[in-house]
Structure formats: C-alpha cells, structure tokens
Design a protein around this motif. Structure first.
Motif, mmCIF file in Angstrom:
data_model
loop_
_atom_site.group_PDB
_atom_site.id
_atom_site.type_symbol
_atom_site.label_atom_id
_atom_site.label_comp_id
_atom_site.label_asym_id
_atom_site.label_seq_id
_atom_site.Cartn_x
_atom_site.Cartn_y
_atom_site.Cartn_z
ATOM 1 N N GLY A 1 -9.380 -22.163 -1.502
ATOM 2 C CA GLY A 1 -8.979 -23.323 -0.705
ATOM 3 C C GLY A 1 -10.095 -23.782 0.212
ATOM 4 N N ALA A 2 -10.308 -25.100 0.237
ATOM 5 C CA ALA A 2 -11.351 -25.681 1.087
ATOM 6 C C ALA A 2 -10.823 -26.930 1.788
ATOM 7 N N GLY A 3 -9.525 -26.919 2.092
ATOM 8 C CA GLY A 3 -8.940 -28.007 2.874
ATOM 9 C C GLY A 3 -9.106 -27.702 4.354
ATOM 10 N N GLY A 4 -8.164 -28.149 5.174
ATOM 11 C CA GLY A 4 -8.284 -27.959 6.621
ATOM 12 C C GLY A 4 -8.400 -26.487 7.005
ATOM 13 N N ALA A 5 -7.457 -25.668 6.557
ATOM 14 C CA ALA A 5 -7.451 -24.249 6.936
ATOM 15 C C ALA A 5 -8.626 -23.512 6.292
ATOM 16 N N GLY A 6 -8.874 -23.784 5.005
ATOM 17 C CA GLY A 6 -9.954 -23.095 4.300
ATOM 18 C C GLY A 6 -11.307 -23.395 4.936
ATOM 19 N N ASN B 1 0.401 -12.021 6.271
ATOM 20 C CA ASN B 1 0.734 -13.445 6.185
ATOM 21 C C ASN B 1 0.013 -14.179 7.325
ATOM 22 N N GLY B 2 0.273 -15.494 7.454
ATOM 23 C CA GLY B 2 -0.467 -16.304 8.417
ATOM 24 C C GLY B 2 0.106 -16.331 9.823
ATOM 25 N N LEU B 3 1.100 -15.479 10.083
ATOM 26 C CA LEU B 3 1.745 -15.496 11.397
ATOM 27 C C LEU B 3 0.775 -15.151 12.529
ATOM 28 N N PHE C 1 -13.488 -20.558 -3.696
ATOM 29 C CA PHE C 1 -12.910 -21.082 -4.935
ATOM 30 C C PHE C 1 -12.055 -22.289 -4.622
ATOM 31 N N ASN C 2 -12.233 -23.331 -5.415
ATOM 32 C CA ASN C 2 -11.354 -24.498 -5.312
ATOM 33 C C ASN C 2 -11.151 -25.078 -6.701
ATOM 34 N N ARG C 3 -9.990 -25.713 -6.891
ATOM 35 C CA ARG C 3 -9.820 -26.417 -8.163
ATOM 36 C C ARG C 3 -10.542 -27.763 -8.048
ATOM 37 N N HIS C 4 -10.721 -28.431 -9.190
ATOM 38 C CA HIS C 4 -11.431 -29.710 -9.180
ATOM 39 C C HIS C 4 -10.464 -30.825 -8.773
ATOM 40 N N ASP C 5 -10.100 -30.834 -7.493
ATOM 41 C CA ASP C 5 -9.238 -31.894 -6.976
ATOM 42 C C ASP C 5 -9.966 -32.614 -5.844
ATOM 43 N N ALA C 6 -9.211 -33.318 -5.023
ATOM 44 C CA ALA C 6 -9.834 -34.143 -3.972
ATOM 45 C C ALA C 6 -10.628 -33.313 -2.966
HETATM 46 P P1 NAD Z 1 -5.035 -28.939 2.787
HETATM 47 O O1 NAD Z 1 -4.167 -29.863 2.040
HETATM 48 O O2 NAD Z 1 -6.024 -29.469 3.762
HETATM 49 O O3 NAD Z 1 -5.853 -28.025 1.734
HETATM 50 C C1 NAD Z 1 -5.219 -27.392 0.652
HETATM 51 C C2 NAD Z 1 -6.247 -26.628 -0.187
HETATM 52 O O4 NAD Z 1 -5.568 -25.895 -1.194
HETATM 53 C C3 NAD Z 1 -7.256 -27.503 -0.907
HETATM 54 O O5 NAD Z 1 -8.481 -26.805 -0.999
HETATM 55 C C4 NAD Z 1 -6.639 -27.688 -2.294
HETATM 56 O O6 NAD Z 1 -7.631 -27.889 -3.277
HETATM 57 C C5 NAD Z 1 -5.962 -26.352 -2.493
HETATM 58 N N1 NAD Z 1 -4.743 -26.404 -3.302
HETATM 59 C C6 NAD Z 1 -3.626 -27.103 -3.022
HETATM 60 N N2 NAD Z 1 -2.699 -26.893 -3.964
HETATM 61 C C7 NAD Z 1 -3.233 -26.041 -4.870
HETATM 62 C C8 NAD Z 1 -2.765 -25.453 -6.077
HETATM 63 N N3 NAD Z 1 -1.537 -25.701 -6.549
HETATM 64 N N4 NAD Z 1 -3.589 -24.621 -6.739
HETATM 65 C C9 NAD Z 1 -4.829 -24.358 -6.269
HETATM 66 N N5 NAD Z 1 -5.322 -24.890 -5.127
HETATM 67 C C10 NAD Z 1 -4.535 -25.729 -4.447
HETATM 68 O O7 NAD Z 1 -4.042 -27.927 3.518
HETATM 69 P P2 NAD Z 1 -4.346 -27.004 4.793
HETATM 70 O O8 NAD Z 1 -3.997 -27.746 6.025
HETATM 71 O O9 NAD Z 1 -5.694 -26.427 4.650
HETATM 72 O O10 NAD Z 1 -3.236 -25.868 4.628
HETATM 73 C C11 NAD Z 1 -3.345 -24.895 3.589
HETATM 74 C C12 NAD Z 1 -2.403 -23.743 3.879
HETATM 75 O O11 NAD Z 1 -2.806 -23.063 5.067
HETATM 76 C C13 NAD Z 1 -0.947 -24.151 4.111
HETATM 77 O O12 NAD Z 1 -0.134 -23.211 3.494
HETATM 78 C C14 NAD Z 1 -0.770 -24.046 5.602
HETATM 79 O O13 NAD Z 1 0.554 -23.709 5.960
HETATM 80 C C15 NAD Z 1 -1.690 -22.901 5.924
HETATM 81 N N6 NAD Z 1 -2.153 -22.931 7.314
HETATM 82 C C16 NAD Z 1 -1.861 -21.863 8.083
HETATM 83 C C17 NAD Z 1 -2.292 -21.838 9.382
HETATM 84 C C18 NAD Z 1 -1.967 -20.646 10.230
HETATM 85 O O14 NAD Z 1 -2.216 -20.697 11.439
HETATM 86 N N7 NAD Z 1 -1.442 -19.588 9.659
HETATM 87 C C19 NAD Z 1 -3.041 -22.911 9.922
HETATM 88 C C20 NAD Z 1 -3.325 -23.988 9.085
HETATM 89 C C21 NAD Z 1 -2.865 -24.002 7.777
#
Ligand code: NAD
Length: 288
Positions: free
Chosen positions: A133-138, A257-259, A156-161
């Motif tokens: 994952g490379a979205g906000g949290a990643g 977990n993320g708690l 690792f990331n899939r080829h998405d946005a």
């Molecule tokens: P985001 O949408 O910004 O990023 C999602 C990432 O996951 C992207 O890299 C995307 O390519 C990948 N992804 C999404 N669906 C997928 C799938 N089916 N298969 C493979 N890759 C997939 O989201 P975010 O804000 O980064 O949140 C991601 C997770 O982190 C959520 O579950 C969120 O609850 C969790 N989170 C937890 C905390 C915490 O404090 N514990 C804080 C922020 C986010």
C-alpha cells in the motif's frame, strides 16, 4: 465539560467531510479532562471549498490548532506557513499547530505506527520492512520508517491510481534518507512472498481486510510467514483481520491491528498542541 470550559479555554478543531463518525473528539476531550488541561476539541464539517476560510479562522480565533482529514489533507498545504520535514516528504498534513498566528503542518500517522511498535517493545530500526500500500497510510508509514532508521523498505502496490505515488515515495526515500527503498508490483506473487520472507516486519496498509473486504487478505498462505516476524495490519475494525488470522495460523506471535497506531497518532497530535503525553491506556479503555 462545563466545569472545564471558561474564558481561557483554547479550541482545537477537526476539519473534514464527512466527520460526524470520528472518535477523535471523544479521544481528545477525555484526555484533556483526565489531565485537567484547558482545551476543547470540536469536529467541523469542512470540505475543500470551505477550507481556506476555516484555516484562516484558526488564526483569527487564535485556536491552538486542528486535525485535518479527508478530503483536506493535501489541499491544506498551501494554506499553511510551515511544514514539518516528514509532512513535506509525505505530501499530506493531518495536524496543524498555531504558534502566535504561524501555522505549521505535521503528519502523525507514521509517528503513530512507529510508536505503537515501541509500545510493544519492538524495534524495527536497522531492519527490513515489506509494506503493501502506498496511499495515505502507506506513504506516512514508509516515510516515517525510513526517517527513523529502517534500513530496507520493499513497497508493493498494484497498478492502480496509487502506483505513481508509490514511485514518488521510493524516489524521495532513496534521495533523502539512508533507507534503501524499492518498488514492486503486487501482481508478482513470487516476488511478494520472497520479500515478505526476507523481512523483519510485514505491514499491510491497503485496507484489504476492512469492510467491504473483511474476508480478504493479500497473503492467504501461512507458509509465507516466519514465526519470528512481526505482522502488522493498519485496519482496526474488525479487531482481528483475515491477515492476522493467517499470521496466527503460521505461529507468528507478534501480530497487531491498527488500534495502537490510531491511538498513538492521536497522542502525537495531542503532544504537539499541549506539550503533554496523552494517557493512552486510559483513552484505550474509554474508546474500546
Ligand atoms: P488510500 O485509499 O489512500 O490507499 C489505499 C492503498 O491500498 C493504495 O496503495 C491502493 O493501491 C491499495 N489498495 C486498495 N485496495 C486494494 C486491493 N483490493 N488490493 C491491493 N491493494 C489495494 O487509503 P489509506 O487512507 O491509506 O488507508 C488504508 C488503510 O489504512 C485503511 O484500512 C485505513 O483504515 C487504514 N488506516 C489506519 C490508520 C490507523 O491509525 N490505524 C490510519 C490511517 C489509515
């Protein structure tokens, strides 16, 4: 509450839309009350259109600061005076601190991730992490881990946005930190397995495992894990995700977990505003 609010009470906000579901007001107001601190925390429904006026209001009303959540985490950046170096690298802000009209932006998600491991007595500095994952949290996790001394990061990331974001993260981490970061396609299962097996910690920051994907996990085979690894899922609802069950079936004992990350990202913001440590265990019992 009424006993605490007086003419000196400082306001802290949360600016996001939608936001009424947030646990942050309960978290912070209970922590202020427990420590006898004269602050109040309120959630405001603020989208991109209202954001400039809302940020200016922090200065006008001499608020102590604010949390910022979706859809404002990136849009807020040009409205601030300063950025913490990690927030600048991450390209997003979730906490604003107002020092006499000067607004500084921080990101505390990565700090929360690292602190939650510290709380468990686990140190991943100098070691390798595989991260999905490379979205906000990643992004926040990758940047903070690299800044804090994780030696190798296989993202690792899939080829998405988010793929382009992953490319950006890897480039920045290699340019600006001592961590060696590499980008891998999630579709390459053999590579994914090999990198996980070679890592001290596997972290999933994709949200797979959370509704509506609560019965799914990117790793389905317990033999991919070693017993001495750490497996960390950023999801905290459900409390035990499918990934965590696979890791437990493999005999991994350090499964999280993320708690803890969620509580510690709040605690990091609390410290920035008040200078005080949030009573995390007390808040954990109130919220969960
Ligand atoms: P985001 O949408 O910004 O990023 C999602 C990432 O996951 C992207 O890299 C995307 O390519 C990948 N992804 C999404 N669906 C997928 C799938 N089916 N298969 C493979 N890759 C997939 O989201 P975010 O804000 O980064 O949140 C991601 C997770 O982190 C959520 O579950 C969120 O609850 C969790 N989170 C937890 C905390 C915490 O404090 N514990 C804080 C922020 C986010």
């Amino acid at each position: 509450m009424t006993e605490r609010i007086d003419g000196h009470t400082l306001l802290i906000g949360l600016m996001a839309y939608p936001i009424r579901h947030s646990m942050s007001p309960t978290m912070h107001n209970n922590a202020f009350a427990k420590l006898g601190l004269n602050y109040a925390y309120l959630a405001f429904e603020v989208g991109n259109d209202q954001l400039p006026a809302a940020i200016q209001a922090i200065r006008t009303l001499d608020m102590r600061g604010s949390n910022i959540s979706m859809p404002n985490k990136q849009k807020v950046i040009p409205l601030l005076d300063k950025l913490d170096p990690a927030a600048e690298m991450i390209g997003a802000v979730n906490t604003v601190v107002n020092d006499k009209g000067i607004l500084t932006g921080y990101t505390t998600d990565g700090l929360g991730f690292m602190k939650s491991l510290d709380d468990e007595g686990l140190n991943i500095r100098g070691q390798k992490m595989t991260l999905a994952g490379a979205g906000g949290a990643g992004t926040a996790i990758a940047v903070q881990a690299a800044l804090d001394g994780v030696s190798d990061l296989s993202i690792f990331n899939r080829h998405d946005a988010e793929w382009d974001n992953a490319v950006r993260n890897v480039k920045l981490i290699n340019e600006r930190t001592n961590c060696r970061a590499t980008l891998h396609a999630l579709e390459d299962r053999d590579d994914f397995k090999a990198e996980i097996q070679d890592s001290a910690i596997y972290t999933d920051a994709t949200g797979v495992g959370m509704k509506p994907l609560e019965n799914e996990t990117l790793v389905t085979d317990p033999t991919w894990f070693r017993k001495d690894q750490i497996v960390f899922d950023t999801v905290y609802a459900p409390r035990t995700t499918k990934l965590m069950k696979v890791a437990q079936a493999a005999g991994v004992t350090q499964v999280f977990n993320g708690l803890g990350m969620m509580l510690e990202q709040g605690a990091a913001a609390f410290k920035l505003w008040t200078g005080e440590e949030m009573p995390v265990d007390y808040i954990r019992h109130i919220l969960f």
